[in-house]
Design an enzyme around this catalytic site. Structure first.
Site, PDB file in Angstrom:
ATOM      1  N   ASP A 183      48.475  33.872  44.361  1.00 36.00           N
ATOM      2  CA  ASP A 183      47.285  34.255  43.506  1.00 36.00           C
ATOM      3  C   ASP A 183      47.828  35.298  42.614  1.00 36.00           C
ATOM      4  O   ASP A 183      47.434  35.033  41.368  1.00 36.00           O
ATOM      5  CB  ASP A 183      46.156  34.397  44.357  1.00 36.00           C
ATOM      6  N   ARG A 228      40.318  28.602  27.112  1.00 32.84           N
ATOM      7  CA  ARG A 228      40.444  29.443  28.256  1.00 32.84           C
ATOM      8  C   ARG A 228      41.071  29.442  29.384  1.00 32.84           C
ATOM      9  O   ARG A 228      40.970  29.930  30.158  1.00 32.84           O
ATOM     10  CB  ARG A 228      38.734  30.111  28.522  1.00 32.84           C
ATOM     11  N   LYS A 229      41.286  27.891  29.375  1.00 30.57           N
ATOM     12  CA  LYS A 229      42.201  27.541  30.734  1.00 30.57           C
ATOM     13  C   LYS A 229      43.470  27.743  31.027  1.00 30.57           C
ATOM     14  O   LYS A 229      44.199  27.190  30.043  1.00 30.57           O
ATOM     15  CB  LYS A 229      41.582  26.324  31.128  1.00 30.57           C
TER      16      LYS A 229
HETATM   17  C1  LIG Z   1      48.767  42.678  33.797  1.00 30.26           C
HETATM   18  C2  LIG Z   1      49.877  41.889  34.274  1.00 30.26           C
HETATM   19  C3  LIG Z   1      50.347  42.798  35.368  1.00 30.26           C
HETATM   20  C4  LIG Z   1      50.369  41.849  36.600  1.00 30.26           C
HETATM   21  C5  LIG Z   1      50.595  42.841  37.873  1.00 30.26           C
HETATM   22  C6  LIG Z   1      50.149  41.858  38.984  1.00 30.26           C
HETATM   23  C7  LIG Z   1      49.131  41.172  38.721  1.00 30.26           C
HETATM   24  C8  LIG Z   1      48.160  41.605  39.832  1.00 30.26           C
HETATM   25  C9  LIG Z   1      47.080  40.717  40.004  1.00 30.26           C
HETATM   26  C10 LIG Z   1      46.268  40.254  39.014  1.00 30.26           C
HETATM   27  C11 LIG Z   1      46.250  38.761  38.665  1.00 30.26           C
HETATM   28  C12 LIG Z   1      44.913  38.409  39.557  1.00 30.26           C
HETATM   29  C13 LIG Z   1      45.315  37.861  41.039  1.00 30.26           C
HETATM   30  C14 LIG Z   1      43.929  38.012  41.675  1.00 30.26           C
HETATM   31  C15 LIG Z   1      42.941  37.074  41.106  1.00 30.26           C
HETATM   32  C16 LIG Z   1      41.699  37.013  41.712  1.00 30.26           C
HETATM   33  O1  LIG Z   1      41.511  37.218  42.928  1.00 30.26           O
HETATM   34  S1  LIG Z   1      40.167  36.623  40.864  1.00 30.26           S
HETATM   35  C17 LIG Z   1      39.094  36.567  41.941  1.00 30.26           C
HETATM   36  C18 LIG Z   1      38.724  35.330  42.578  1.00 30.26           C
HETATM   37  N1  LIG Z   1      37.961  34.458  41.772  1.00 30.26           N
HETATM   38  C19 LIG Z   1      36.849  34.710  41.381  1.00 30.26           C
HETATM   39  O2  LIG Z   1      36.011  35.292  41.967  1.00 30.26           O
HETATM   40  C20 LIG Z   1      36.122  33.724  40.215  1.00 30.26           C
HETATM   41  C21 LIG Z   1      35.005  33.119  40.527  1.00 30.26           C
HETATM   42  N2  LIG Z   1      34.348  32.316  39.617  1.00 30.26           N
HETATM   43  C22 LIG Z   1      33.896  32.609  38.490  1.00 30.26           C
HETATM   44  O3  LIG Z   1      33.553  33.855  38.068  1.00 30.26           O
HETATM   45  C23 LIG Z   1      33.700  31.732  37.267  1.00 30.26           C
HETATM   46  O4  LIG Z   1      33.585  30.332  37.832  1.00 30.26           O
HETATM   47  C24 LIG Z   1      34.679  31.473  36.455  1.00 30.26           C
HETATM   48  C25 LIG Z   1      36.074  31.323  37.103  1.00 30.26           C
HETATM   49  C26 LIG Z   1      35.242  32.943  35.742  1.00 30.26           C
HETATM   50  C27 LIG Z   1      34.409  30.617  35.269  1.00 30.26           C
HETATM   51  O5  LIG Z   1      33.175  30.687  34.785  1.00 30.26           O
HETATM   52  P1  LIG Z   1      33.078  30.686  33.227  1.00 30.26           P
HETATM   53  O6  LIG Z   1      33.700  31.922  32.616  1.00 30.26           O
HETATM   54  O7  LIG Z   1      31.287  30.628  33.113  1.00 30.26           O
HETATM   55  O8  LIG Z   1      33.444  29.344  32.740  1.00 30.26           O
HETATM   56  P2  LIG Z   1      33.087  27.596  32.776  1.00 30.26           P
HETATM   57  O9  LIG Z   1      32.159  27.496  31.640  1.00 30.26           O
HETATM   58  O10 LIG Z   1      32.303  27.581  34.050  1.00 30.26           O
HETATM   59  O11 LIG Z   1      34.372  27.085  32.898  1.00 30.26           O
HETATM   60  C28 LIG Z   1      35.304  27.108  31.819  1.00 30.26           C
HETATM   61  C29 LIG Z   1      36.268  25.838  31.752  1.00 30.26           C
HETATM   62  O12 LIG Z   1      36.894  26.014  33.053  1.00 30.26           O
HETATM   63  C30 LIG Z   1      36.666  24.739  33.840  1.00 30.26           C
HETATM   64  N3  LIG Z   1      36.483  25.349  35.106  1.00 30.26           N
HETATM   65  C31 LIG Z   1      35.842  26.354  35.776  1.00 30.26           C
HETATM   66  N4  LIG Z   1      35.998  26.545  37.044  1.00 30.26           N
HETATM   67  C32 LIG Z   1      36.678  25.324  37.517  1.00 30.26           C
HETATM   68  C33 LIG Z   1      37.566  25.039  38.775  1.00 30.26           C
HETATM   69  N5  LIG Z   1      37.259  25.466  39.725  1.00 30.26           N
HETATM   70  N6  LIG Z   1      38.204  23.838  38.694  1.00 30.26           N
HETATM   71  C34 LIG Z   1      38.359  23.093  37.327  1.00 30.26           C
HETATM   72  N7  LIG Z   1      38.141  23.433  36.120  1.00 30.26           N
HETATM   73  C35 LIG Z   1      37.053  24.517  36.238  1.00 30.26           C
HETATM   74  C36 LIG Z   1      35.325  24.520  33.384  1.00 30.26           C
HETATM   75  O13 LIG Z   1      34.987  22.821  33.574  1.00 30.26           O
HETATM   76  C37 LIG Z   1      35.309  24.694  31.829  1.00 30.26           C
HETATM   77  O14 LIG Z   1      36.055  23.620  31.376  1.00 30.26           O
HETATM   78  P3  LIG Z   1      35.677  23.207  29.816  1.00 30.26           P
HETATM   79  O15 LIG Z   1      34.460  22.758  29.755  1.00 30.26           O
HETATM   80  O16 LIG Z   1      36.073  24.410  28.998  1.00 30.26           O
HETATM   81  O17 LIG Z   1      36.684  21.963  29.600  1.00 30.26           O
END
Ligand SMILES: CCCCCCCCCCCCCCCC(=O)SCCNC(=O)CCNC(=O)[C@H](O)C(C)(C)COP(=O)(O)OP(=O)(O)OC[C@H]1O[C@@H](n2cnc3c(N)ncnc32)[C@H](O)[C@@H]1OP(=O)(O)O
Length: 258
Positions: A183, A228-229
């Site tokens: 992740d 956005r994907k």
């Molecule tokens: C700076 C660099 C240094 C790097 C240095 C090291 C890196 C350091 C680490 C950082 C890297 C992060 C690594 C940890 C990352 C976390 O741990 S993130 C935490 C875990 N994830 C979460 O808590 C997310 C929870 N879910 C949500 O908040 C929301 O469902 C989401 C994912 C933001 C999407 O919600 P939304 O923004 O309202 O978007 P929504 O309209 O529902 O969907 C947008 C599109 O995606 C699709 N979609 C949404 N969910 C899904 C799904 N599950 N499956 C398929 N399609 C989906 C929708 O169908 C839609 O498609 P279209 O209609 O546009 O074709």
């Protein structure tokens, strides 16, 4: 988006890691790490930069800065080698560091907090929150890792060494921790490619167990960006590429809420 810096020329700590990996065999390192860790405990909270994100509405792509925003505050960069690193981890680090010399790859610094290191946020003192992957005070008992990003290839590589506190099956890494590294690596690659993201979907096939104390590589590529994907593919393999530990695909959604 500001991502991080490539400062840090601290000479790799050799002596202890050499002892750790005597014989070049990672299989013997986890027990040794326990005793090593006892000697290298670091107390206190390190208040550090890790991941900085732009405010809502800002442009997406990040860049790797060569500025040194956190050094003056004495923040520790955890991506640098320490005495708990095995020789295999050190060798991989040296290999990728070498690749950074022509500019194709960038080493990402790594800190133990994230939120208040968004560019422009005030450094508001110590926080209790810690980055999940950097939440232990002893070197070597948790995750030791370093990420390198290749912008042209949209590829993020994370070399890592899981320590003894991450056990799942006896002697082996917990699968949730493998998922975390996938992740973080794939998510980091997505962030570097498009800006702040949330993980929406992660599919993992676990192929082989990862021995605690061994050295592995998570290697992720952004395959497609569709609005956005962000679609990613990641493989976790052993340090010598001889064994595949896991294969995964991930979907990250660009977010303006981070
Ligand atoms: C700076 C660099 C240094 C790097 C240095 C090291 C890196 C350091 C680490 C950082 C890297 C992060 C690594 C940890 C990352 C976390 O741990 S993130 C935490 C875990 N994830 C979460 O808590 C997310 C929870 N879910 C949500 O908040 C929301 O469902 C989401 C994912 C933001 C999407 O919600 P939304 O923004 O309202 O978007 P929504 O309209 O529902 O969907 C947008 C599109 O995606 C699709 N979609 C949404 N969910 C899904 C799904 N599950 N499956 C398929 N399609 C989906 C929708 O169908 C839609 O498609 P279209 O209609 O546009 O074709």
């Amino acid at each position: 988006m500001y991502v991080g810096v490539t400062w840090g020329t601290r000479a790799p700590a050799k002596s202890t890691s050499d002892r750790l990996s005597a014989g070049g065999n990672d299989r013997h390192t986890s027990a040794a790490m326990l005793s090593i860790c006892a000697r290298h405990t670091r107390g206190g909270i390190y208040l550090c930069n890790y991941l900085t994100t732009q405010r809502a509405g800002g442009p997406a792509p990040c860049h790797v800065s060569t500025s040194q925003p956190s050094l003056s505050k004495g923040h520790r960069d955890y991506s640098l080698p320490n005495a708990s690193w095995s020789q295999n981890l050190q060798d991989l680090y040296n290999k990728y560091q070498e690749l950074t010399k022509n500019g194709d790859w960038k080493r990402l610094p790594s800190y133990n907090t994230s939120v208040h290191h968004r560019e422009g946020d005030p450094m508001d003192g110590e926080r209790e929150n810690r980055l999940f992957t950097r939440n232990l005070d002893k070197d070597g008992v948790g995750l030791e890792y370093c990420m390198f990003y290749n912008k042209a290839e949209k590829r993020m590589v994370c070399i890592f060494q899981p320590g003894p506190y991450l056990e799942g099956p006896p002697g082996f890494l917990h699968g949730g921790c493998t998922a975390t590294m996938i992740d973080s690596t794939a998510g980091g690659g997505a962030v570097c490619t498009v800006g702040p993201v949330f993980t929406a979907n992660l599919n993992i096939d676990y192929r082989n167990p990862i021995l605690l104390g061994s050295t592995a590589i998570a290697d992720s590529t952004v395959e497609k960006v569709d609005g956005r994907k962000v679609y990613t593919r990641c493989t976790v393999r052993g340090h010598d590429d001889k064994v595949v530990y896991a294969e995964a695909t991930g979907l990250f959604i660009k977010s303006s809420n981070l």
